[in-house]
Scaffold this motif. Structure first.
Motif, short mmCIF file in Angstrom:
data_model
loop_
_atom_site.label_atom_id
_atom_site.label_comp_id
_atom_site.label_asym_id
_atom_site.label_seq_id
_atom_site.Cartn_x
_atom_site.Cartn_y
_atom_site.Cartn_z
N VAL A 138 0.41 -10.66 -11.72
CA VAL A 138 1.08 -9.39 -11.45
C VAL A 138 0.13 -8.22 -11.68
O VAL A 138 0.13 -7.23 -10.93
N THR A 139 -0.71 -8.32 -12.70
CA THR A 139 -1.71 -7.28 -12.95
C THR A 139 -2.63 -7.10 -11.75
O THR A 139 -2.93 -5.96 -11.34
N GLN A 140 -3.06 -8.19 -11.17
CA GLN A 140 -3.93 -8.13 -10.00
C GLN A 140 -3.23 -7.48 -8.82
O GLN A 140 -3.84 -6.70 -8.08
N LEU A 141 -1.94 -7.74 -8.64
CA LEU A 141 -1.20 -7.13 -7.54
C LEU A 141 -1.05 -5.62 -7.74
O LEU A 141 -1.20 -4.85 -6.78
N ILE A 142 -0.76 -5.21 -8.96
CA ILE A 142 -0.61 -3.77 -9.23
C ILE A 142 -1.95 -3.06 -9.04
O ILE A 142 -2.02 -1.98 -8.45
N ALA A 143 -3.02 -3.67 -9.53
CA ALA A 143 -4.35 -3.07 -9.36
C ALA A 143 -4.71 -2.98 -7.88
O ALA A 143 -5.28 -1.98 -7.43
N ALA A 144 -4.37 -4.01 -7.10
CA ALA A 144 -4.66 -4.00 -5.66
C ALA A 144 -3.86 -2.89 -4.97
O ALA A 144 -4.39 -2.19 -4.09
N ALA A 145 -2.61 -2.72 -5.37
CA ALA A 145 -1.79 -1.66 -4.78
C ALA A 145 -2.36 -0.28 -5.10
O ALA A 145 -2.36 0.63 -4.27
N ALA A 146 -2.87 -0.13 -6.32
CA ALA A 146 -3.43 1.16 -6.73
C ALA A 146 -4.70 1.50 -5.97
O ALA A 146 -5.08 2.67 -5.87
N ARG A 147 -5.37 0.48 -5.43
CA ARG A 147 -6.61 0.73 -4.70
C ARG A 147 -6.38 1.05 -3.22
O ARG A 147 -7.33 1.39 -2.51
N GLU A 148 -5.16 0.94 -2.76
CA GLU A 148 -4.89 1.23 -1.36
C GLU A 148 -5.19 2.70 -1.07
O GLU A 148 -5.12 3.57 -1.94
N ASP A 149 -5.49 2.99 0.18
CA ASP A 149 -5.95 4.33 0.56
C ASP A 149 -4.96 5.44 0.21
O ASP A 149 -5.37 6.55 -0.12
N ASP A 150 -3.68 5.14 0.31
CA ASP A 150 -2.70 6.20 0.08
C ASP A 150 -2.18 6.22 -1.35
O ASP A 150 -1.18 6.85 -1.64
#
Length: 242
Positions: A138-150
């Protein structure tokens, strides 16, 4: 369970049979009250054979925890959409897998969530290892979402980890509620999971409904944080007279 005493079968099959019976009894009675005699009777074997295969009640319980933890992690991994899917879709699919598995195996979830966590080492360590694996995902998913362009790119690592722990904790609590929506939110204590009886009925939410509930509660709020709209406490207010 039909008695199978005297029938020859491979050791691995016999051991799984014993673990099946043990999970049911531990979920129904709790670890302390569970009887090796009752476990042997439900498994259709002699009590000395249970000890021969699994040595002690403590080792039998540990084996149950390891098996149920591995099955839960495998179910979540198998349900998750491919890595090129958006993070919210991956989390959504993983949550559906989590809630489907805990609904299908309420006794196993009772052993993990209610029993393993409350009887000290080594049991709590077995549960913690399983939980940490899910939190890492879940940590990896949240971090990936935070890196999205928007999205806001600079959520601190500690914030991401805290959000992941909160989300997993909410999922664990909801699994108990979903298995027993008409009860007191447990559905996973001693006596609740036996035979999968607790929580059965028309009011029991599906895995899809439970996953959607958590996504709407947690991920929608997380989106505001990532898009630069965090919540802040209001300023001081004047206390009202009673």
């Amino acid at each position: 369970m039909t008695s199978t005493r005297g029938k020859r079968m491979p050791r691995a099959v016999r051991e799984q049979q014993m673990l099946d019976a043990a999970v049911t009894i531990f979920a129904r009675r709790g670890y302390q009250a569970a009887s090796m005699d009752e476990i042997a009777e439900l498994a259709g074997v002699s009590k000395p054979l249970v000890y021969l295969y699994l040595n002690s009640k403590e080792e039998l319980f540990s084996a149950c925890i390891r098996r149920e933890a591995a099955a839960l992690v495998d179910a979540v991994r198998a349900a998750v959409e491919p890595q090129d899917a958006p993070p919210d879709q991956q989390l959504w699919s993983g949550l559906r897998g989590f809630f489907a598995h805990t609904a299908e195996r309420p006794d196993g979830w009772a052993v993990l969530h209610s029993q393993a966590r409350t009887h000290g080492e080594p049991f709590v360590g077995e549960f913690a290892a399983m939980r940490e694996e899910i939190v890492t995902f879940v940590t990896q998913l949240i971090a990936a979402a935070a890196r999205e362009d928007d999205c806001v790119p600079d959520l601190a690592d500690r914030e991401v980890a805290g959000l992941a722990h909160a989300l997993v904790g909410a999922a664990e609590s909801l699994a108990g509620w979903a298995n027993d929506p008409g009860g007191e939110g447990g559905g996973t204590g001693a006596g609740a999971g036996a035979g999968g009886a607790a929580g059965e009925g028309a009011d029991r939410p599906s895995a899809k409904e439970t996953a959607a509930l958590l996504m709407n509660f947690a991920w929608a709020g997380l989106a505001n944080l990532m898009e630069g709209r965090p919540w802040h406490p209001r300023g001081k207010t004047t206390a009202r007279n009673p």
